[in-house]
Write an enzyme that holds these catalytic residues in place. Structure first.
Site, short mmCIF file in Angstrom:
data_model
loop_
_atom_site.label_atom_id
_atom_site.label_comp_id
_atom_site.label_asym_id
_atom_site.label_seq_id
_atom_site.Cartn_x
_atom_site.Cartn_y
_atom_site.Cartn_z
N TYR A 141 -2.20 -0.66 10.91
CA TYR A 141 -2.24 -2.08 9.46
C TYR A 141 -1.15 -1.38 8.77
O TYR A 141 -0.99 -2.17 8.04
CB TYR A 141 -3.41 -1.28 8.49
CG TYR A 141 -3.22 -1.45 7.42
CD1 TYR A 141 -3.79 -2.81 6.72
CD2 TYR A 141 -3.73 -0.40 6.36
CE1 TYR A 141 -3.82 -2.74 5.50
CE2 TYR A 141 -3.43 -0.50 4.96
CZ TYR A 141 -3.66 -1.99 4.66
OH TYR A 141 -3.89 -2.49 3.26
N LYS B 106 1.75 -3.47 6.89
CA LYS B 106 2.66 -4.26 5.13
C LYS B 106 3.76 -3.08 5.37
O LYS B 106 4.58 -4.49 4.47
CB LYS B 106 1.53 -2.43 4.63
CG LYS B 106 0.02 -3.04 4.71
CD LYS B 106 0.15 -3.91 3.20
CE LYS B 106 -1.30 -4.10 3.15
NZ LYS B 106 -1.69 -6.18 3.16
N SER C 135 0.49 -1.29 -0.05
CA SER C 135 -0.20 0.32 -0.16
C SER C 135 0.81 1.56 0.10
O SER C 135 1.90 1.42 0.26
CB SER C 135 -1.25 -0.06 1.06
OG SER C 135 -1.36 1.56 1.36
P1 NAD Z 1 -10.85 -7.31 1.29
O1 NAD Z 1 -10.96 -7.41 2.35
O2 NAD Z 1 -12.00 -7.27 0.45
O3 NAD Z 1 -10.13 -8.94 0.55
C1 NAD Z 1 -8.71 -9.68 1.50
C2 NAD Z 1 -9.31 -11.36 1.94
O4 NAD Z 1 -8.00 -12.15 2.78
C3 NAD Z 1 -10.61 -11.26 2.21
O5 NAD Z 1 -11.59 -11.68 1.39
C4 NAD Z 1 -10.93 -11.97 3.29
O6 NAD Z 1 -11.57 -12.36 3.31
C5 NAD Z 1 -9.09 -12.47 3.02
N1 NAD Z 1 -9.01 -12.79 4.01
C6 NAD Z 1 -8.40 -12.62 5.04
N2 NAD Z 1 -7.62 -12.87 6.66
C7 NAD Z 1 -7.67 -13.92 5.69
C8 NAD Z 1 -6.63 -15.61 5.78
N3 NAD Z 1 -5.95 -15.11 7.22
N4 NAD Z 1 -6.74 -16.05 5.93
C9 NAD Z 1 -8.07 -16.35 4.13
N5 NAD Z 1 -7.76 -15.47 3.55
C10 NAD Z 1 -8.33 -14.65 4.27
O7 NAD Z 1 -9.76 -6.44 0.40
P2 NAD Z 1 -8.85 -5.94 -0.98
O8 NAD Z 1 -9.43 -4.72 -0.89
O9 NAD Z 1 -9.34 -6.93 -2.24
O10 NAD Z 1 -7.79 -5.83 -0.36
C11 NAD Z 1 -6.60 -6.74 -0.87
C12 NAD Z 1 -5.43 -6.62 -0.55
O11 NAD Z 1 -5.00 -5.17 -0.70
C13 NAD Z 1 -5.12 -6.51 0.98
O12 NAD Z 1 -4.40 -6.80 1.40
C14 NAD Z 1 -5.22 -4.59 1.63
O13 NAD Z 1 -4.42 -4.43 2.55
C15 NAD Z 1 -4.37 -4.43 0.53
N6 NAD Z 1 -4.62 -3.13 0.20
C16 NAD Z 1 -5.50 -2.86 -0.17
C17 NAD Z 1 -5.80 -1.65 -0.60
C18 NAD Z 1 -7.64 -0.73 -0.38
O14 NAD Z 1 -7.82 0.28 -0.70
N7 NAD Z 1 -8.55 -1.84 -0.91
C19 NAD Z 1 -5.15 -0.76 -0.55
C20 NAD Z 1 -4.08 -0.99 -0.74
C21 NAD Z 1 -3.61 -2.44 0.33
C1 UD1 Z 2 -6.47 5.07 3.15
C2 UD1 Z 2 -6.11 4.99 4.79
C3 UD1 Z 2 -5.10 3.93 4.72
C4 UD1 Z 2 -5.97 2.48 3.08
C5 UD1 Z 2 -6.29 3.33 2.41
C6 UD1 Z 2 -6.80 2.64 1.76
C7 UD1 Z 2 -6.52 6.24 6.57
C8 UD1 Z 2 -6.11 7.29 7.73
N1 UD1 Z 2 -6.24 5.94 5.76
O1 UD1 Z 2 -6.16 5.64 2.87
O2 UD1 Z 2 -3.93 3.57 5.31
O3 UD1 Z 2 -4.33 2.44 2.95
O4 UD1 Z 2 -7.56 3.38 2.82
O5 UD1 Z 2 -7.91 2.36 0.99
O6 UD1 Z 2 -7.29 5.38 7.20
N2 UD1 Z 2 -13.02 10.35 3.16
C9 UD1 Z 2 -14.05 11.85 3.52
N3 UD1 Z 2 -14.80 11.46 4.25
C10 UD1 Z 2 -15.54 9.83 4.22
C11 UD1 Z 2 -14.25 9.39 4.33
C12 UD1 Z 2 -12.90 9.71 3.81
O7 UD1 Z 2 -13.57 12.98 3.22
O8 UD1 Z 2 -16.20 9.41 4.77
C13 UD1 Z 2 -11.31 11.84 3.40
C14 UD1 Z 2 -10.43 11.40 3.72
O9 UD1 Z 2 -10.44 12.46 4.71
C15 UD1 Z 2 -9.61 11.50 2.33
C16 UD1 Z 2 -9.96 10.75 1.16
O10 UD1 Z 2 -11.27 10.90 1.52
O11 UD1 Z 2 -9.02 12.71 2.14
C17 UD1 Z 2 -9.78 9.02 0.59
O12 UD1 Z 2 -9.91 8.61 2.20
P1 UD1 Z 2 -10.06 6.85 2.01
O13 UD1 Z 2 -10.83 6.34 1.02
O14 UD1 Z 2 -10.69 6.57 3.46
O15 UD1 Z 2 -8.83 6.55 2.36
P2 UD1 Z 2 -6.89 7.58 2.23
O16 UD1 Z 2 -7.64 8.09 3.89
O17 UD1 Z 2 -6.48 7.13 1.05
#
Ligand code: NAD
Ligand code: UD1
Length: 342
Positions: free
Chosen positions: A149, A153, A124
């Site tokens: 969290y 990472k 991330s």
């Molecule tokens: P998500 O929660 O939809 O997917 C994660 C999946 O992992 C889920 O299906 C959950 O059931 C599974 N899981 C968790 N722990 C497990 C375990 N012990 N054994 C088996 N399965 C398990 O999240 P996502 O948005 O699809 O994110 C996927 C990955 O990307 C995550 O590692 C997340 O931290 C990373 N990531 C997500 C974002 C985002 O904004 N969505 C941003 C940066 C990084």
């Molecule tokens: C957040 C996490 C980041 C994570 C990422 C995954 C925090 C501080 N950071 O990032 O660690 O990797 O999600 O996608 O939680 N916002 C509003 N109102 C809302 C929700 C969000 O104004 O109800 C604003 C936030 O202040 C931010 C922007 O929207 O400026 C995006 O927010 P969000 O989607 O939560 O993502 P990040 O903060 O970038």
């Protein structure tokens, strides 16, 4: 190739499974459904016209992984499995460290036993911390994280890099995602957060569909053009395509490589709200609230390296992201589980 998607039933994993199958790969999914459900995989299979092999399994459990590696000759692992809610990680740090670190260790140990040499990891932009100037480049030092969290990472990146330094045959690709939003254009699969969404786009779409009253914008006094924070929103289908490129790269290379997956273009919270209203025709009532602890004014990628080395760049714009999110949300107002409580 045959690819194991740990956590592949989740938001990013399900879209990636589909794009991998569309590119001709075979997909095996291991998920314990902690934050997802079988229905997502069923719909992926319908869209793909092919079957991903599904194991309901906790990726921390080495016996479960050994069975998968015995039953399938896996070319590459993509490690999505993890807990990802920032606020929850502050309240339950041990659960986050236990789950996220253990999944990584168990995967690496059982991959070594089975002779699987390629792993792609969902990292991330949060690992850049607060100190670096934007746009963020892969060569910048990782910063100190503001929550458990983010630290998981950071630590998992370190574990994977150490593992690849010790085993010259291992290929590790760390993908640093920026802000994934959107859904498959069919509206059949998408993001299905449990409870009140923490992230901006799911909150906006739940307001639009009538599940929430209004959006609170966290602060309008940041040093940005309109005072609201700016982020690098990326369409989940572009992100999924990035994984297909990363798999093809990983199997041909050794050592660790890091790639930002973002568009390189930041949008403010207000710009996202207005883009959503314009592309869907639905009003999103909002109020301005106080800043949220831990938020940065700006976070966006320099995405040149992924273009140069993976030949990948994003092709979908903010309008596509809003339209596809809305298409998913209005077809599935309560996500995959129509009987779900708010
Ligand atoms: P998500 O929660 O939809 O997917 C994660 C999946 O992992 C889920 O299906 C959950 O059931 C599974 N899981 C968790 N722990 C497990 C375990 N012990 N054994 C088996 N399965 C398990 O999240 P996502 O948005 O699809 O994110 C996927 C990955 O990307 C995550 O590692 C997340 O931290 C990373 N990531 C997500 C974002 C985002 O904004 N969505 C941003 C940066 C990084
Ligand atoms: C957040 C996490 C980041 C994570 C990422 C995954 C925090 C501080 N950071 O990032 O660690 O990797 O999600 O996608 O939680 N916002 C509003 N109102 C809302 C929700 C969000 O104004 O109800 C604003 C936030 O202040 C931010 C922007 O929207 O400026 C995006 O927010 P969000 O989607 O939560 O993502 P990040 O903060 O970038």
């Amino acid at each position: 190739m045959k690819i194991l998607l740990a956590g592949g039933a989740g938001y990013i994993g399900s879209h990636t499974a589909l794009q991998l199958m569309a590119a001709g790969h075979e997909v095996v999914i291991a998920d314990n459904f902690d934050n997802s459900c079988e229905e997502a995989v069923k719909r992926v299979n319908e869209l793909a016209g092919k079957e991903a092999v599904l194991y309901e399994a906790d990726v921390r459990e080495k016996e479960a992984l050994r069975r998968i590696f015995r039953e399938h000759s896996i070319d590459c692992v993509i490690h999505f499995a993890g807990l990802k809610a920032v606020g929850e990680s502050v309240k339950e740090p041990i659960r986050y460290y236990r789950n996220n670190i253990d999944t990584t260790l168990s995967l690496l140990e059982t991959m070594a036993e089975a002779g699987v040499k390629n792993i792609i990891f969902s990292s991330s932009a949060t690992v850049y911390g607060e100190e670096n100037p934007v746009p963020l480049r892969e060569t910048m030092r990782r910063g100190s994280c503001t929550n458990p969290y983010g630290w998981t990472k950071y630590m998992m990146e370190q574990i994977l890099q150490d593992a690849s330094a010790a085993d010259p045959e291992l290929s590790v690709v760390l993908l640093r995602y920026f802000n994934p939003i959107g859904a498959h254009p069919s509206g059949r699969i998408g993001e299905d957060p449990q409870g009140i969404p923490n992230n901006l786009m799911p909150y906006i779409s739940q307001v639009a569909v009538g599940r929430r009253d209004h959006l609170t914008i966290y602060g309008d006094d940041y040093p940005t053009p309109d005072g609201t924070c700016r982020r690098d929103y990326i369409h989940v289908m572009d992100l999924a395509d990035g994984h297909v490129k990363a798999v093809e790269y990983a199997v041909k290379h050794k050592g660790t490589e890091i790639f930002n997956l973002g568009t390189g273009t930041p949008y403010s919270v207000l710009e996202v709200v207005h883009a959503f209203e314009e592309s869907t025709g639905v009003k999103v009532p909002f109020e301005i609230g106080p800043r949220r602890a831990g938020d940065l004014a700006e976070c966006y990628a320099n995405a040149d390296k992924a273009l140069e080395i993976l030949g990948w760049k994003t092709t979908r714009n903010l309008e596509d992201m809003c339209r596809d999110t809305w298409n998913w949300q209005k077809q599935n107002p309560m996500g995959y589980r129509p009987d779900k409580k708010q």
